[in-house]
Design an enzyme around this catalytic site. Sequence first.
Site, PDB file in Angstrom:
ATOM      1  N   TYR A  63     -27.341-187.692  13.700  1.00 49.38           N
ATOM      2  CA  TYR A  63     -28.461-186.799  14.049  1.00 49.38           C
ATOM      3  C   TYR A  63     -29.808-187.489  13.873  1.00 49.38           C
ATOM      4  O   TYR A  63     -30.748-187.248  14.645  1.00 49.38           O
ATOM      5  CB  TYR A  63     -28.370-185.494  13.250  1.00 49.38           C
ATOM      6  CG  TYR A  63     -27.259-184.623  13.779  1.00 49.38           C
ATOM      7  CD1 TYR A  63     -25.990-184.621  13.199  1.00 49.38           C
ATOM      8  CD2 TYR A  63     -27.443-183.868  14.940  1.00 49.38           C
ATOM      9  CE1 TYR A  63     -24.957-183.863  13.735  1.00 49.38           C
ATOM     10  CE2 TYR A  63     -26.423-183.118  15.487  1.00 49.38           C
ATOM     11  CZ  TYR A  63     -25.178-183.121  14.886  1.00 49.38           C
ATOM     12  OH  TYR A  63     -24.146-182.397  15.436  1.00 49.38           O
ATOM     13  N   ARG A  66     -30.432-189.276  17.038  1.00 47.40           N
ATOM     14  CA  ARG A  66     -30.825-188.398  18.156  1.00 47.40           C
ATOM     15  C   ARG A  66     -32.266-187.913  17.986  1.00 47.40           C
ATOM     16  O   ARG A  66     -33.017-187.766  18.947  1.00 47.40           O
ATOM     17  CB  ARG A  66     -29.848-187.224  18.269  1.00 47.40           C
ATOM     18  CG  ARG A  66     -28.500-187.660  18.836  1.00 47.40           C
ATOM     19  CD  ARG A  66     -27.477-186.584  18.707  1.00 47.40           C
ATOM     20  NE  ARG A  66     -27.756-185.447  19.585  1.00 47.40           N
ATOM     21  CZ  ARG A  66     -27.045-184.319  19.542  1.00 47.40           C
ATOM     22  NH1 ARG A  66     -26.063-184.186  18.651  1.00 47.40           N
ATOM     23  NH2 ARG A  66     -27.319-183.326  20.355  1.00 47.40           N
ATOM     24  N   ASP A 103     -32.329-179.971  21.649  1.00 42.89           N
ATOM     25  CA  ASP A 103     -33.614-180.661  21.806  1.00 42.89           C
ATOM     26  C   ASP A 103     -34.731-179.625  21.944  1.00 42.89           C
ATOM     27  O   ASP A 103     -34.471-178.436  22.133  1.00 42.89           O
ATOM     28  CB  ASP A 103     -33.565-181.614  23.030  1.00 42.89           C
ATOM     29  CG  ASP A 103     -33.385-180.879  24.358  1.00 42.89           C
ATOM     30  OD1 ASP A 103     -32.406-181.171  25.078  1.00 42.89           O
ATOM     31  OD2 ASP A 103     -34.215-179.999  24.695  1.00 42.89           O
ATOM     32  N   HIS A 118     -27.254-172.980  19.578  1.00 44.07           N
ATOM     33  CA  HIS A 118     -26.567-174.040  18.821  1.00 44.07           C
ATOM     34  C   HIS A 118     -27.489-174.730  17.841  1.00 44.07           C
ATOM     35  O   HIS A 118     -27.201-175.825  17.372  1.00 44.07           O
ATOM     36  CB  HIS A 118     -25.959-175.063  19.789  1.00 44.07           C
ATOM     37  CG  HIS A 118     -24.800-174.520  20.557  1.00 44.07           C
ATOM     38  ND1 HIS A 118     -24.312-175.121  21.690  1.00 44.07           N
ATOM     39  CD2 HIS A 118     -24.029-173.416  20.367  1.00 44.07           C
ATOM     40  CE1 HIS A 118     -23.281-174.422  22.161  1.00 44.07           C
ATOM     41  NE2 HIS A 118     -23.109-173.382  21.377  1.00 44.07           N
ATOM     42  N   CYS A 126     -31.242-175.813   4.184  1.00 38.96           N
ATOM     43  CA  CYS A 126     -30.686-175.982   2.841  1.00 38.96           C
ATOM     44  C   CYS A 126     -29.345-175.255   2.789  1.00 38.96           C
ATOM     45  O   CYS A 126     -29.277-174.045   3.033  1.00 38.96           O
ATOM     46  CB  CYS A 126     -31.644-175.390   1.799  1.00 38.96           C
ATOM     47  SG  CYS A 126     -30.893-175.270   0.172  1.00 38.96           S
ATOM     48  N   CYS A 145     -34.462-180.688  -1.004  1.00 42.76           N
ATOM     49  CA  CYS A 145     -34.986-179.548  -0.249  1.00 42.76           C
ATOM     50  C   CYS A 145     -36.107-178.924  -1.070  1.00 42.76           C
ATOM     51  O   CYS A 145     -36.142-179.030  -2.304  1.00 42.76           O
ATOM     52  CB  CYS A 145     -33.896-178.514   0.029  1.00 42.76           C
ATOM     53  SG  CYS A 145     -33.074-177.942  -1.446  1.00 42.76           S
ATOM     54  N   GLY A 185     -26.883-176.685  34.301  1.00 45.65           N
ATOM     55  CA  GLY A 185     -26.564-177.937  33.616  1.00 45.65           C
ATOM     56  C   GLY A 185     -25.610-177.795  32.462  1.00 45.65           C
ATOM     57  O   GLY A 185     -25.794-178.441  31.423  1.00 45.65           O
ATOM     58  N   ASN A 211     -25.727-176.899  39.253  1.00 44.50           N
ATOM     59  CA  ASN A 211     -25.076-178.084  38.694  1.00 44.50           C
ATOM     60  C   ASN A 211     -24.780-179.019  39.861  1.00 44.50           C
ATOM     61  O   ASN A 211     -24.345-178.555  40.912  1.00 44.50           O
ATOM     62  CB  ASN A 211     -23.762-177.655  38.015  1.00 44.50           C
ATOM     63  CG  ASN A 211     -23.232-178.693  37.048  1.00 44.50           C
ATOM     64  OD1 ASN A 211     -23.153-179.879  37.383  1.00 44.50           O
ATOM     65  ND2 ASN A 211     -22.894-178.270  35.836  1.00 44.50           N
TER      66      ASN A 211
END
Length: 244
Positions: A63, A66, A103, A118, A126, A145, A185, A211
Amino acid sequence: MGTDQLDNRHWHNIVVLTGAGISAESGLGTFRGAGGLWEQQRVEDVATPEAFARDPDLVYRFYNARREQLCGGDIQPNTAHYALAELETLFTGNFALVTQNVDDLHERAGSRHLFHMHGELMKMRCAASGNVFEAPVYFDGNDHCRCCRRAGQLRPHVVWFGEMPIYMDEIYALLADCDLFVAIGTSGNVYPAAGFVQIARQAGATTLEINPEMTDGSSLFGFQWRGPASEQVPRLRDLLAASG
Ligand code: BV8
């Protein structure tokens, strides 16, 4: 199938679902396309609670990489993101955008009524308190945290496989009332998002898939516009803005 029947209706409640494909033209990899994210990493290795328990550093690195790409300056919203934000402003009825993407390109393009089902790459949570914070580009198990002031509690605020998506009650209510459902998409592989088209159909909604390729769910959509989001979403904006 043509688009003429989309023309002669006044829509009142639109729900749009986006997937990784809308961010593909911004340079972010999709999940299942050639060279997709999951091809570089096995899903079970990085996007499940078990993976995080087994090898947290691998998951933090996945992550962090990303976030580094998303924040690197080369990744910007594309025409499709902007067209959806314009449509939200122009449309006189109710417009809701549900995204599977983590994103922040929809926000950066100006979308406001947005549900990140998501989770969000630029947020962290935390594990002890459930508090959600803006994430730095990099964080890992050594970071403390702000709530517990302990290390080892912070995780990506992202929904992994086997975890409950966020905003499901709101999303089901929106689908039950929608008269137009548009999926942009997404390959229709991941549930419960892949099942939204059936709920919309049961509500009597018109359904449209945007799509470049056929997907596992294509046959469930009343209309299919084959082409990249950067071409088809401005077309949708123009059509719906006119019908207001
Ligand atoms: C859950 C965050 C219980 C992580 C992600 C049946 C019912 C319920 C659950 C299941 C079920 N069967 C299986 C399950 C379990 C599982 C699941 O669906 N597994 C799959 C693999 C079979 N689901 C879960 O675990 C979910 N949780 O079920 O909880 C529950 C059940 C019901 C109600 C409440 C609770 C949680 C799933 C969330 C996993 N996390 N992301 C991260 O990002 O790191 S999923 C991940 O896949 C991303 O979010 C991504 O968005 C999502 C879906 O992928 P797509 O977006 O569709 O991307 P993909 O690459 O697949 O496709 C891209 C498409 O774009 C392609 O079609 C391509 O043609 C197109 N494209 C390419 N270029 C363009 C383009 N389109 C337009 N323009 C272009 N230029």
